[in-house]
Motif scaffolding. Sequence first.
Motif, PDB file in Angstrom:
ATOM      1  N   LYS A 128      29.770  50.163  38.064  1.00  0.00           N
ATOM      2  CA  LYS A 128      30.839  48.837  38.174  1.00  0.00           C
ATOM      3  C   LYS A 128      31.303  49.309  36.568  1.00  0.00           C
ATOM      4  O   LYS A 128      32.296  49.999  35.987  1.00  0.00           O
ATOM      5  CB  LYS A 128      30.665  48.041  38.429  1.00  0.00           C
ATOM      6  CG  LYS A 128      31.797  46.632  38.304  1.00  0.00           C
ATOM      7  CD  LYS A 128      30.924  44.794  38.168  1.00  0.00           C
ATOM      8  CE  LYS A 128      31.125  44.804  39.311  1.00  0.00           C
ATOM      9  NZ  LYS A 128      31.183  43.154  39.262  1.00  0.00           N
ATOM     10  N   THR A 178      39.252  37.707  40.056  1.00  0.00           N
ATOM     11  CA  THR A 178      40.567  37.519  39.865  1.00  0.00           C
ATOM     12  C   THR A 178      41.267  36.443  39.297  1.00  0.00           C
ATOM     13  O   THR A 178      41.475  36.308  38.088  1.00  0.00           O
ATOM     14  CB  THR A 178      41.483  38.529  40.870  1.00  0.00           C
ATOM     15  OG1 THR A 178      40.985  38.057  41.939  1.00  0.00           O
ATOM     16  CG2 THR A 178      41.469  39.860  41.007  1.00  0.00           C
ATOM     17  N   ARG A 231      43.565  43.597  45.118  1.00  0.00           N
ATOM     18  CA  ARG A 231      42.660  44.040  44.528  1.00  0.00           C
ATOM     19  C   ARG A 231      43.252  45.519  45.180  1.00  0.00           C
ATOM     20  O   ARG A 231      43.115  45.812  46.363  1.00  0.00           O
ATOM     21  CB  ARG A 231      41.831  44.089  44.081  1.00  0.00           C
ATOM     22  CG  ARG A 231      41.196  43.114  43.253  1.00  0.00           C
ATOM     23  CD  ARG A 231      39.788  42.724  42.703  1.00  0.00           C
ATOM     24  NE  ARG A 231      39.160  41.732  43.921  1.00  0.00           N
ATOM     25  CZ  ARG A 231      37.352  41.631  43.559  1.00  0.00           C
ATOM     26  NH1 ARG A 231      37.104  42.160  42.300  1.00  0.00           N
ATOM     27  NH2 ARG A 231      37.238  40.329  44.206  1.00  0.00           N
ATOM     28  N   PRO A 232      42.544  46.992  44.731  1.00  0.00           N
ATOM     29  CA  PRO A 232      42.765  46.635  43.501  1.00  0.00           C
ATOM     30  C   PRO A 232      44.393  46.833  42.527  1.00  0.00           C
ATOM     31  O   PRO A 232      44.666  46.416  43.447  1.00  0.00           O
ATOM     32  CB  PRO A 232      42.458  48.660  43.502  1.00  0.00           C
ATOM     33  CG  PRO A 232      43.222  48.678  44.525  1.00  0.00           C
ATOM     34  CD  PRO A 232      43.219  47.818  45.174  1.00  0.00           C
ATOM     35  N   ARG A 253      41.202  46.591  40.112  1.00  0.00           N
ATOM     36  CA  ARG A 253      39.660  46.640  39.742  1.00  0.00           C
ATOM     37  C   ARG A 253      39.750  45.917  38.317  1.00  0.00           C
ATOM     38  O   ARG A 253      40.341  46.820  37.459  1.00  0.00           O
ATOM     39  CB  ARG A 253      38.709  47.477  40.287  1.00  0.00           C
ATOM     40  CG  ARG A 253      38.827  47.794  41.535  1.00  0.00           C
ATOM     41  CD  ARG A 253      37.154  47.246  42.110  1.00  0.00           C
ATOM     42  NE  ARG A 253      37.922  47.398  43.779  1.00  0.00           N
ATOM     43  CZ  ARG A 253      37.527  46.837  45.084  1.00  0.00           C
ATOM     44  NH1 ARG A 253      37.422  45.292  44.032  1.00  0.00           N
ATOM     45  NH2 ARG A 253      37.712  47.084  45.969  1.00  0.00           N
ATOM     46  N   CYS A 278      40.916  36.762  49.346  1.00  0.00           N
ATOM     47  CA  CYS A 278      40.471  37.160  48.898  1.00  0.00           C
ATOM     48  C   CYS A 278      39.142  36.310  49.105  1.00  0.00           C
ATOM     49  O   CYS A 278      38.888  35.983  50.061  1.00  0.00           O
ATOM     50  CB  CYS A 278      40.517  35.596  47.450  1.00  0.00           C
ATOM     51  SG  CYS A 278      40.162  34.654  47.850  1.00  0.00           S
TER      52      CYS A 278
END
Lengths: 636, 217
Positions: A199, A310, A326-327, A329, A523
């Motif tokens: 990440k 998000t 997402r994306p 991201r 989500c």
Amino acid sequence: MSTSGPREEYGKLLEEAREKVKSGEGRARVLVGTATCGVSAGALKIKEDFINEIQSKGLDADVVEVGCMGHCYAEPLAVIAKPGFPPVCYGYLDDGLVHRLVEDFLAGDDPSYEYALAALERNDVFPTFEDFPRGVYEEKLILENCGYIDAYDLDSYIARDGYGALAKALSGEPRAVLEEVKAANLRGRGGAGFPAGIKWEASLNGGDSEKYVICNADEGDPGAFMDRSILESDPHLVIEGMILCAYAIGAEKGYLYIRAEYPRAVGHVQQAIDRAREKGLLGTSILGTDFNFDLEIFQGSGAFVCGEATALVSSMEGKMGMPESRPPRLASHGLRGKPTILNNVKTFAYVPFIINRGADWFKGIGTEESPGTAVFSLVGKVNSTGLVEVPMGTTLRQLIFEVGDGLRDGKEFKAVQIGGPSGGCLPESALDVPIDFDSLHEAGAIMGSGGLVVMDENDCMVAVARYFLEFTQHESCGKCTFCRLGTKHMLDILNDICRGEGDPETLNLLKELAEDVRDGSLCNLGRTAPNPVLTTLKYFMDEYKAHIEEGCCPARVCRDLILFYIEPPRCSKLCNVCVGSCPTEAIFTRDDGLKEIDQEKCVKCNNCLKACPPEYNAVIKLSPPVLPPEKEKKAK
Amino acid sequence: MSEYVKIVIDGTEVKARRGEKLLWAALENDIYIPHLCAIREEARPNASCRLCFVEVEGTQDPVPSCTRTVEDGMVVKTRSPRVDRLVKTGFELLLSDHDLKCRQCPANRNCALQTIAKKRGLKLKQKRFKPVARNYEIDDSPEEFAFNRNRCVLCGQCVFADRRENETGVIGFAGRGINRVVTTFQDLPLAESICRKCKVCVDVCPVGALYYKKSPE
């Protein structure tokens, strides 16, 4: 810029801190656990009691507030460290015990071992926590300092080599920090277990010079308090981890997103930030280098969905806290459109250890795919509730029966709920599953952020599923169809089942809908909300069937399927306790002197069952709610 | 690099603008995918109606086509058992709190829900889920149009159109979960709000929640 390097700058701080800590060592110290768990058990009063007792006896001793040691079952607790004795931890404190400890131990020389939980250092007289099963299985890394250091005092963190990892990192290249974290395979402790190093690296590829580091402390699972305890007990560990991340990716600004319902955590972190800034560990020219980074607290308003990356960022931008698809991201397009690293409290807390001791050391703990430790808030029907840290790969059985010391009152284990509303309920047959990200996922639960609720024979699994669905349905933001309406219909169906309504088709529909909400939601709140339903359907189908086929709640929990009954042979004619306990005057005395419940008036509040003296135990719950025919009873 | 990419949808090779989202590429080529909330001009897809699921080869689970950017050589199926199941459930969930008195609805025969039902062979009367009554009062305060929130599918078309037309948005989303609604600031009737009666919101409503009191000739 100063002429000396970060190691030299740090060396000065370390010397100062050690000096200060050493100067206090000659005196007796009382460490009172005043994290939220302690405070709610009355720790602040205990602290006052200690101060008053010590003053009234004219003794020379310091009373210090520390965080949570993890032994929440024994709160309020305190450690007394007196020169010449091993430091001893006492639990279940009250004013009488405080008086006694001050008089016998601080004023006299009797450590009153009969009231002690354990000693903190090896000695010839009294066992330490390591000598108990819990200590054998526990391996404390990020909880190491919790409950032992003064959370308000930066020096007590530095004196234990705190910020040493930062000094080490700043003497080298940022890339080295990233590589070390990547090599350690540190997986995100927020739930999904995504590798932190990967990440972090992704945020470098954006090319944007402005970046953010955010710590997700929006812990909201029912029964989970790991993040809160760490922030209250050892805030600098998390801050140091965040600074290291910022150095690795080149961020100058970071935020701790802490829910406003955690006022103590907010207070502790804020003062920690202020102290760190004063010592040049935050702000401009950190440890004399040209690296700048500052931190700010953002208080979340308690929407569960804001734990979703998000939605969290949206709420920080002043928008409604709602997730986005997402994306992109966050690592490439996060807060204010800039590359942003969002990690959990615990994820950041591991970073200083990895930098200090190296990736290989870290990988030596836990399992190959999930290195390191796992932190859980162990709650529910276990004897030793609290905050525990075990190496990954420990089995659930060890965690519940050794670390947690088994179930309360000799009750039978039924299920363990892992990962909160996003997790699942696992039965006895899954107890030998090792705790790591992948094994738990396979079993149908998730590691989650670390809530672990143990349930016994008196818990109804349908009611448990309904409880979690009630939670997620309430916390759904309502943006996407599946979560907004799907959780609503799942809850409606579960409510029906808890009333004994439905047929086999109802169970099929529930399962289908749960799978579709999992696959169709936007989500992770929606995608994981069905887990409690899916796992209970998988492992506890019998209970669902008993509800709809027999109108019976086997655990005698669902109100519509139970009734309260006073067994005539056990009822004492001389006792009137149940009558007094009933809020609706449903209990009356029959002509023969025995008590009986008027079922029309009964609201099933459970008061009479609790009130009936244990020597009679005459009140029982029956499910299905059918009164036993009196004649049959008599014939027996 | 060419401005276009070639993708295969349901066995047919089609051209799509590079960077385009799959949904628009399909619609442009007359391949129907159910959708309510998608707005082409919006930078980030809303992805809230969850009806435009497709299967993309190489991706394990069905994906909403409004969120997936086309890639050269992409192979897409708009129908599959998994897609159909998700679309059916999503559609039935939307119907479960939708005011289904179609005959009294000005959008009858011109309704996005009816289109989806027709194209996908779904029924407008669903039996799986109990109806959720919303019981909102109809806001008929403006002279020419009215707003019946019991028909609203929360697609957000009106909110986006309003924001694009008016510097300060008049309507927006409020409430959470099952109580999410489109409304004005302070939940005022439209006539008492800052609404300028530009009616762009009425024009984009796909389901007759915002409607003209008299049908325009």
